[in-house]
Scaffold this active site. Sequence first.
Site, mmCIF file in Angstrom:
data_model
loop_
_atom_site.group_PDB
_atom_site.id
_atom_site.type_symbol
_atom_site.label_atom_id
_atom_site.label_comp_id
_atom_site.label_asym_id
_atom_site.label_seq_id
_atom_site.Cartn_x
_atom_site.Cartn_y
_atom_site.Cartn_z
ATOM 1 N N THR A 1 -9.130 0.372 -10.267
ATOM 2 C CA THR A 1 -8.315 -0.694 -9.684
ATOM 3 C C THR A 1 -8.408 -1.936 -10.560
ATOM 4 O O THR A 1 -9.254 -1.988 -11.450
ATOM 5 C CB THR A 1 -8.794 -1.040 -8.256
ATOM 6 N N GLU B 1 -5.702 4.167 -7.401
ATOM 7 C CA GLU B 1 -6.896 4.804 -6.811
ATOM 8 C C GLU B 1 -7.893 5.227 -7.891
ATOM 9 O O GLU B 1 -8.488 4.364 -8.483
ATOM 10 C CB GLU B 1 -6.543 5.971 -5.895
ATOM 11 N N ARG C 1 0.847 -1.197 0.000
ATOM 12 C CA ARG C 1 0.000 0.000 0.000
ATOM 13 C C ARG C 1 0.884 1.250 0.000
ATOM 14 O O ARG C 1 1.926 1.287 0.653
ATOM 15 C CB ARG C 1 -0.854 -0.019 1.264
HETATM 16 N N1 GLU Z 1 -8.256 3.155 -3.362
HETATM 17 C C1 GLU Z 1 -9.206 2.101 -3.316
HETATM 18 C C2 GLU Z 1 -8.950 1.204 -2.147
HETATM 19 O O1 GLU Z 1 -7.841 0.990 -1.796
HETATM 20 C C3 GLU Z 1 -9.133 1.279 -4.528
HETATM 21 C C4 GLU Z 1 -9.344 2.117 -5.712
HETATM 22 C C5 GLU Z 1 -10.721 2.037 -6.176
HETATM 23 O O2 GLU Z 1 -11.066 0.977 -6.694
HETATM 24 O O3 GLU Z 1 -11.447 3.006 -6.034
HETATM 25 O O4 GLU Z 1 -9.849 0.684 -1.570
#
Ligand code: GLU
Length: 593
Positions: A408, A428, A105
Amino acid sequence: MPKFRRASRALHTCSVTLALVLAAPVALAKTPQASGRGGAVASISEQASQSAMAILNRGGNAIDAAVAAAATLGVTDPFSCGIGGGGFMVIYLADQKRVVTIDSREMAPAAFTPAVFLQDGMPMDFDRVVASGASVGVPGTVRGWHEALQRYGSMSFKQVLAPAIGVARQGFAVSPTFHRLTTENEGKFRQFAGASALYLHDGKALPVGALIRNPGLARAYGEIAARGQGAFYGGPMAQAIIEAVLRPATAQGVTVAGGAMTLADLANYEARIRQPVHSRYRGYELYGMAEPSSGGVAVAEALNILEGYDLKAMTRPQVEHLYLEASRLAFADRNAYLGDPEYVEAPLTGLLSKPYAAQRRGLIDARQAGVTGSAAGDPYPFQDDRSVVLRPMAAPAARAARQESAHTTHFTVADKAGNIVSYTFTIESWGGSGIVVPGYGFLLNNEMTDFDFSGPAPNVPEAGKRPRSSMAPTIAFKNGKPAFTIGSPGGATIITTVLQTIVNHVDLGMPMQQAIDAPRISERNGAASSVEPGFAESDQGRALALLGHRWEATPEEIGAANALVFNSDGTVTAVSESRRHGGGAALVQHAAH
Ligand code: GLU
């Protein structure tokens, strides 16, 4: 056939040169389901699945193949994932019968403070923060790949990055989905010189069929292949990343805020090997991702709540009502308690305990949808160690709901020895921050906007902290043997897609392809549930509405799941989406005839 070639532009900030031609029509060999023996892979990208298969066929294991597929997804699905972001990998090591997870992460730079997204005490405009250097977290993907290969792989970076380098050099054809995503993000990309040069033509999305080559990304992978992860976290590539974050190269007349990342932030980044979240559901052993992702805990808590019902004896709307309600309660808890475990200690034993789930279940009305913004429970009495009685922090004020769609990517791969990888990674939002690292052809994430902008909350921004995620790569076992894997993109809907697919498969008895294809509905303790186009008007949608469920005004495709099913006859079935995100690519090493 029409052909056009854009003169290479020497941008002072961006050394990417782009030869743009319309590709010869490619016969799409994508198939969403494949069964057979040996290794298997399911991803949303045909080229990525082929890269994984090429590595398996050369004798690589599932971990090698996973890095090959991920690197290829970074080329063909650059708006969803890449080396400018981070993710979570769940790995089953067959010879040790052990599940490990790698947390790569993104991390907040050392200069972050809890007030970084506040102006005069008020949360800043979300979209302006996204498209800025301030949203960029220290990327973790390359370090995650390094740990995966070093500890559990059998091949070198040079070997596993070769297929992706080939795709980046030879190019790939713009698909209708890629075209749509670019169109939706033209406004963001136009602000940045690098993204405009790579993905737009005269400020507009490239047409379907155009060939995109990315020599900059081929160069970045080439340097990592030659010098390992150090080529990313130090030296010229690291300097280019820092420069891009501090002073994003914008189009003429556009000003965006820079961030405060340093070379030390990059050099200090570490991936974490973490214990998986383990839970049991109707005879299955589930292994999911622990914090800083909330995915594993939220899926497990919701399933624990559902386990108290005889779902098999119920109608589908009844099952879906209970699924939505269990999800609502699990989301209330995840928002109140979960964050980066190196900063906040969550009452995990309590949250994951069956008696706690029974207490939460008691709040569900089988005939009526629960209230918007249901309160978090109190899992502390269900902790083993009752000597420490902490109280929950106040839940943060909910920030304006945003569409989560399918940003994602998630894919899954297994090898003939039985090793399995379930891997979700991201930058993201679609296209992340919109900032392309000059000369290296990859987009930087906007993962820092996954923090809650204001507190008090477990997920407020802090120096060195990792924002809470929803990613939920999962591996399920039955009678000590692998049963299935599942995961999806889609922001917070990742949790509900994984949960709903498990309920569809395990409780409603759907084969995995049907479980994945079924219409998705997502309740996240907000004012309304997300639904896909057509659902609200369906019989199911109407039956749920009679129980008080409300739907978001703009239905949207939810998620893009990929799964493997390990059949009792020793064969494996790889399953991807048949329609969503343009359909996925499932491959097996030795197809069953
Ligand atoms: N940032 C999101 C998360 O870590 C994933 C990105 C998304 O699919 O919006 O949960």
